[in-house]
Structures are given as C-alpha cells and as structure tokens.
Design an enzyme around this catalytic site. Sequence first.
Site, short mmCIF file in Angstrom:
data_model
loop_
_atom_site.label_atom_id
_atom_site.label_comp_id
_atom_site.label_asym_id
_atom_site.label_seq_id
_atom_site.Cartn_x
_atom_site.Cartn_y
_atom_site.Cartn_z
CG ASN A 115 -4.33 -36.51 -33.01
OD1 ASN A 115 -4.13 -35.74 -32.00
ND2 ASN A 115 -5.46 -36.09 -33.69
CG ASP A 153 -6.02 -34.00 -41.71
OD1 ASP A 153 -6.52 -33.07 -41.01
OD2 ASP A 153 -4.75 -34.09 -41.55
CE LYS A 191 -0.83 -28.00 -42.94
NZ LYS A 191 -0.35 -28.80 -41.93
CE LYS A 242 -5.65 -26.17 -43.13
NZ LYS A 242 -6.33 -27.05 -42.09
N1 CTP Z 1 -7.61 -28.01 -39.03
C1 CTP Z 1 -8.97 -27.71 -39.17
N2 CTP Z 1 -9.76 -28.80 -39.63
C2 CTP Z 1 -9.39 -29.80 -39.98
C3 CTP Z 1 -7.89 -30.12 -39.90
C4 CTP Z 1 -7.15 -29.35 -39.42
O1 CTP Z 1 -9.42 -26.79 -38.87
N3 CTP Z 1 -10.28 -30.71 -40.15
C5 CTP Z 1 -6.82 -27.04 -38.48
C6 CTP Z 1 -6.00 -27.32 -37.09
O2 CTP Z 1 -6.81 -26.95 -35.98
C7 CTP Z 1 -4.72 -26.52 -37.40
C8 CTP Z 1 -4.66 -26.24 -38.78
O3 CTP Z 1 -5.96 -26.52 -39.65
O4 CTP Z 1 -4.59 -25.27 -36.68
C9 CTP Z 1 -3.68 -27.42 -39.29
O5 CTP Z 1 -3.87 -28.55 -39.12
P1 CTP Z 1 -2.98 -29.80 -39.87
O6 CTP Z 1 -3.61 -31.11 -39.65
O7 CTP Z 1 -1.72 -29.49 -39.90
O8 CTP Z 1 -3.58 -29.31 -41.41
P2 CTP Z 1 -4.12 -30.01 -42.62
O9 CTP Z 1 -5.01 -29.01 -43.50
O10 CTP Z 1 -4.81 -31.16 -42.34
O11 CTP Z 1 -2.56 -30.51 -43.41
P3 CTP Z 1 -2.14 -31.66 -43.86
O12 CTP Z 1 -2.16 -32.26 -45.04
O13 CTP Z 1 -0.60 -31.44 -43.44
O14 CTP Z 1 -2.49 -32.49 -42.77
#
Ligand code: CTP
Length: 422
Positions: free
Chosen positions: A220, A289, A347, A351
Amino acid sequence: MAIEGRKILVGVTGGVAAYKTLEVVRLLGAAGARCQAVLTRSATELIRPESFEALTGRRAVWDLWTSDREARPSDAFAPETKPIHIDIAQSADLFLVAPATANILAKMAAGIADDLLTTAYLAATCPVVVAPAMNSFMWAHKTTERNLARLREDGVRIIDPEEGDLACGYRGKGRLASPERIVAVVREMLDRPGDLAGRRILVTAGRTEEAIDPIRVLTNRSSGKMGVALAGECARRGAEVVFVAGVLSVAPPAGVRVIEATTARAMAEAVLREGPACDAVLMAAAVGDYRPREFSGEKMKRSGPIRIELEPTEDILETLAARRGSIRVLAGFALETGSPEARGLEKMKRKKLDLIVVNRPDVPGGGIGREKTEAILLGRDGYREEIPLASKASIAARIADRVAAMLEPRGEDSAQANSRRE
Ligand code: CTP
C-alpha cells in the site's frame, strides 16, 4: 534533576550578542553545569574561543576537521571514541545555541550540516534550546518565521528575543534574551523529566509487503512518516521505544530499538512477542489485510488475464487485545474514506482499543505519504479531539500527549487498570 553535574553543549554563532553568552556560561557553571562551547567560524571572528575556555575549563571547539586524537581537546565530553561532532552531541544533556543568528536557524531548519555546530545539532538527541538574536527586520522576515515554525515542530525550544535597542542602531524585537532568562529555560528543560519516562512503548510504522513472486509484492502507499514521528516523539519524551518497522520511505528515528518486520506475519510475530510487556502499543503501521494464498517461486510470466487468490492476514490488534499483558493503552489508526469518524468508532469497539487515530487518505494539502495530515483522536472513554491540518510531527506530539495522560496515574497496577476498563 537540577543543573548540577549536567553536560550542556553551548553553541555560539556569529552575532554581536555572543559576548553575552559568556555570562550565560558563567551562570551555568556557577550552578554546577559542565559546559562545552562549540563555535561557528563567524563566532570566532567576534569573540575569542579562549574566553569560553576560561569560563568552561574545557577547550572550545569549532573545527569539524579536528578529528585526530592529538589535536582533539582531551577534555571535550567523551573524547576519542567517536567523531568529535558525535562525541559532543551525544554526551550532552542539553544543547543550547545562543546567540542563534538567522543563518543558523535556517541551516538547522533545513538540516544543512557544514560545520561542527550544525553537524553536532543533527547528531544530538538531547533537548535543544535556541536563543535567537538579530536585527528586528530579520526577526520579522517571513523566512525566519518559517524556519522558527519548522524548528518548533522539530521539538526545538525557542527563547524569543526581547525588545530594545539593537546593535545595528535600530530599536525593536531582536535582542538576545537575558542570560538569567536563558539559564531559567535551561533549568526548566533539564528539570522536566519526559512525561513518558519509565514507560515502554511499542510503535509500529510503515507498510507491509506480501510477495506474489520473487519480484512482485502486494502493498500500500503508507510512507511510515506518522509512525516514525510518533516513535521519535515518545523516545524524546523519555519512553523506551520498541519500534517495529515495516517498509519505510523515511529513516527510523534516533534512540529507539528497531525490529524489522516487513510482512503481516512477521509484524504479528514481533508485536505479539514484545507488545504484552509494554505500557502502550501504538499500531501506526498500514498492515496489509490480504496476502497471496500461494507464492510463486518462479517469476510469473505474462499470459493473458490471471487470478491471484488472496487470504486474510492475521489481525494483530485484535489478537493483542485478547492478551493485553501490561498494556494500558492499545491504540490503532484508521485511514478511512466515506464517514471516517463513524467507521473509526466502530473499529475502536470491534478491535477493543483504548484510542484510535482517524484520518483520511485525501486531505487537501496532505494525507497518505505527504508531510501533513489532519486527524481525529477518539478514546474509548469518550475522548474526542480534532486536529486540523498539521505536520505529522505535531500530530504525533498530540497523540503522545494523550497517551501520556492515559498512562497516568503512575504506578497504577495494570491488573487494576484492566479490571476498571471492563
Ligand atoms: N491492523 C492490524 N492487523 C491487520 C490490519 C490492521 O493490527 N492485519 C491495525 C492497523 O495497524 C491499524 C488498525 O488495525 O492500527 C486499523 O487498520 P485498518 O486496515 O484500517 O483496519 P482493518 O481491520 O483492516 O479494517 P478495514 O476493513 O477497514 O480494512
């Protein structure tokens, strides 16, 4: 801790007010400080280094090239071990530049390092205080204003000059602050223990990369600037920082322990191993992700449309939330399009975070990969703070303020804190 016994690197630049720095050094010495003077060439035109030597009891230095051991002052801080600019900078408890000319402010702001004083500034990780002195028009010039703003953002403490008669014959703002005022600020800076002293904080930064084949990766646009700024800020404020670095477009900050983790799996492993022993975990990294389900050992050849099957990566924050250990502040970042605040709140709940920093990738004048951004801090306790467009360094400072506040009161048993949180 008082001034007594503290090592102060005193930078002197070529302003007429340089003679007043002798009084600053005398006062610091009388309070028990150990001063080391470092002059610019221009300063040596205005004041003899011997004057500083008489007051500090140490050879004053100004030549970057005096690096051989014979020529080097034997009584400079920590002599002989490293190049002299690193020696004097790294062993100082505080770096004071007085008087600071418009020129030195510009060089410090831009990172120009072409003499001993400026290289020492870049090598210093201690607090830096500058006391500018110049003609009032030079002080009011937009360029000087811009340089001062940048230095403030970089964490440099500026002691504003005073109003009065100036050496150039004008009257206005530009006189070096009084030696007593300068010493008072130095004392205040040395007395102030970092508000994160004694805290262990894990910060992740940058992007992860998932290999598709030996050449291609899935990744990314995160540059890592936010996480680097945050880790640097926590370290400057006294925290022991474990810095888990994904792929970064900028250098990691000084004074942190770096663990490289460039895939989601490696980052999960590092964070889950180190995180539970920390007081705070700040997940600024943009963790992918998804990863390709299969890795092609051979470079994939072009042959019409292809499908790459992706599988989800482990969610590091969610896993960590389930085994918090001593963590009292678990913070995530959410880069959201659409309605960022609502998504950020969701979120944070999903989390089980204590704090979430919400921002958007496309802020006018900033955003992902850029120098500036805007953000909203949201706390599980209902805290809400909107930070308008600002440098990532100043946003990092606000986040660190919030983390420091959440870690108070000190000495609280983490089990108690955890049970209260439920
Ligand atoms: N994060 C994490 N582990 C992952 C992906 C994200 O710990 N595999 C953490 C990121 O470091 C950030 C937070 O989660 O602090 C949010 O990341 P984001 O990518 O926005 O969250 P996602 O859970 O992937 O949500 P989305 O579905 O919006 O992508």
